[in-house]
Motif scaffolding. Structure first.
Motif, PDB file in Angstrom:
ATOM      1  N   TYR A 120       0.827  -1.280  -0.021  1.00  0.00           N
ATOM      2  CA  TYR A 120      -0.110   0.029   0.114  1.00  0.00           C
ATOM      3  C   TYR A 120       0.971   1.280   0.031  1.00  0.00           C
ATOM      4  O   TYR A 120       0.451   2.316  -0.587  1.00  0.00           O
ATOM      5  CB  TYR A 120      -0.877   0.011   1.029  1.00  0.00           C
ATOM      6  CG  TYR A 120      -2.298  -1.190   0.767  1.00  0.00           C
ATOM      7  CD1 TYR A 120      -2.835  -0.722  -0.161  1.00  0.00           C
ATOM      8  CD2 TYR A 120      -2.296  -2.031   1.830  1.00  0.00           C
ATOM      9  CE1 TYR A 120      -3.850  -1.758  -0.342  1.00  0.00           C
ATOM     10  CE2 TYR A 120      -3.134  -2.966   1.585  1.00  0.00           C
ATOM     11  CZ  TYR A 120      -4.061  -2.969   0.351  1.00  0.00           C
ATOM     12  OH  TYR A 120      -5.114  -3.941   0.310  1.00  0.00           O
ATOM     13  N   ALA A 121       1.939   1.252   0.591  1.00  0.00           N
ATOM     14  CA  ALA A 121       2.955   2.392   0.557  1.00  0.00           C
ATOM     15  C   ALA A 121       3.451   2.667  -0.889  1.00  0.00           C
ATOM     16  O   ALA A 121       3.525   3.576  -1.341  1.00  0.00           O
ATOM     17  CB  ALA A 121       3.994   2.159   1.696  1.00  0.00           C
ATOM     18  N   ASP A 122       3.826   1.425  -1.483  1.00  0.00           N
ATOM     19  CA  ASP A 122       4.050   1.796  -2.949  1.00  0.00           C
ATOM     20  C   ASP A 122       3.138   1.967  -3.710  1.00  0.00           C
ATOM     21  O   ASP A 122       3.263   3.063  -4.640  1.00  0.00           O
ATOM     22  CB  ASP A 122       4.834   0.170  -3.380  1.00  0.00           C
ATOM     23  CG  ASP A 122       6.072  -0.011  -2.674  1.00  0.00           C
ATOM     24  OD1 ASP A 122       6.787   0.749  -1.987  1.00  0.00           O
ATOM     25  OD2 ASP A 122       6.609  -1.386  -2.875  1.00  0.00           O
ATOM     26  N   ALA A 123       2.062   1.302  -3.573  1.00  0.00           N
ATOM     27  CA  ALA A 123       0.910   2.112  -4.425  1.00  0.00           C
ATOM     28  C   ALA A 123       0.395   3.302  -4.312  1.00  0.00           C
ATOM     29  O   ALA A 123       0.117   4.136  -5.062  1.00  0.00           O
ATOM     30  CB  ALA A 123      -0.426   0.980  -4.067  1.00  0.00           C
ATOM     31  N   GLY A 124       0.477   3.856  -2.719  1.00  0.00           N
ATOM     32  CA  GLY A 124       0.187   5.248  -2.699  1.00  0.00           C
ATOM     33  C   GLY A 124       1.302   6.229  -3.141  1.00  0.00           C
ATOM     34  O   GLY A 124       0.840   7.134  -3.882  1.00  0.00           O
ATOM     35  N   ARG A 125       2.451   5.800  -3.266  1.00  0.00           N
ATOM     36  CA  ARG A 125       3.509   6.717  -3.834  1.00  0.00           C
ATOM     37  C   ARG A 125       3.309   6.645  -5.347  1.00  0.00           C
ATOM     38  O   ARG A 125       3.625   7.779  -6.064  1.00  0.00           O
ATOM     39  CB  ARG A 125       4.955   6.128  -3.626  1.00  0.00           C
ATOM     40  CG  ARG A 125       5.373   6.352  -2.265  1.00  0.00           C
ATOM     41  CD  ARG A 125       7.031   5.989  -1.943  1.00  0.00           C
ATOM     42  NE  ARG A 125       7.258   4.628  -1.969  1.00  0.00           N
ATOM     43  CZ  ARG A 125       7.269   4.073  -0.996  1.00  0.00           C
ATOM     44  NH1 ARG A 125       6.620   4.717   0.191  1.00  0.00           N
ATOM     45  NH2 ARG A 125       7.498   2.689  -1.028  1.00  0.00           N
TER      46      ARG A 125
END
Length: 156
Positions: free
Chosen positions: A144-149
Motif C-alpha cells: 500500500y505504501a508503494d501503491a500510494g507513492r
C-alpha cells in the motif's frame, strides 16, 4: 496453615518470581495493603483478587482483626507472576496447579520445571505465529505504501 512462598529458594540460588519492586511499594514489614490498594497497584479488580483467593491462586492472604484482607509485597510479587502466566495463555487450572506445587515445597521442582517448560514452548509457538502474521502485515503495508507513492506520482 499453608503458606505460599513467592520467592522460591534452593541452597545456593534464589529464583524471584516476578518483576522488580515497583516504586509505590511500602518497605517490607510495613507492607499491609488493602484489597482496594492492591487493585489500584495491579490493575486487577477486587472481584478478581477475591476470585484468585477462592480458586487457590492466593489462598494465604492474611486478615486484619476485623477480617479485612491484608496483602504484602510478596503477594504483589506473586500477582505479578500470575499476570505474566496469564499473558502466556496458561490455563487457569495450570496456574492453580503451579500454585499448589509451590505450596507443596521443594520436592515439586521437577513438576514445576515441566509445567513452565511446556508453557514456554507454547509461547514460542505463539511468537512464531505472530512473526508470520507480522510478515504478512509488513508485505501488505509495503504494497500500500508503494501503491500510494505510485498514485501520488501519477497525479503530479
Amino acid at each position: 496453615m499453608d503458606v505460599m512462598t513467592v520467592t522460591e529458594t534452593t541452597d545456593t540460588r534464589t529464583d524471584t518470581c516476578a518483576m522488580p519492586p515497583q516504586g509505590d511499594r511500602r518497605p517490607d514489614g510495613k507492607d499491609k495493603y488493602t484489597i482496594s490498594e492492591v487493585a489500584a497497584l495491579t490493575g486487577l479488580t477486587a472481584h478478581t483478587l477475591r476470585w484468585y483467593e477462592r480458586i487457590g491462586l492466593m489462598p494465604h492472604i492474611d486478615r486484619s482483626h476485623t477480617g479485612q484482607r491484608r496483602y504484602t509485597n510478596r503477594d504483589l510479587d506473586w500477582l505479578a507472576l500470575v499476570g505474566k502466566l496469564r499473558l502466556t495463555g496458561m490455563p487457569v487450572a495450570d496456574m492453580v496447579r503451579y500454585a499448589e506445587l509451590v505450596r507443596a515445597g521443594d520436592h515439586t521442582y521437577a513438576e514445576r520445571f515441566e509445567l513452565l517448560k511446556a508453557t514456554r514452548e507454547d509461547v514460542l509457538g505463539r511468537i512464531a505465529e505472530l512473526q508470520g502474521t507480522l510478515a504478512v502485515l509488513d508485505r501488505k503495508i509495503s504494497f500500500y505504501a508503494d501503491a500510494g507513492r505510485a498514485l501520488a506520482s501519477e497525479r503530479a
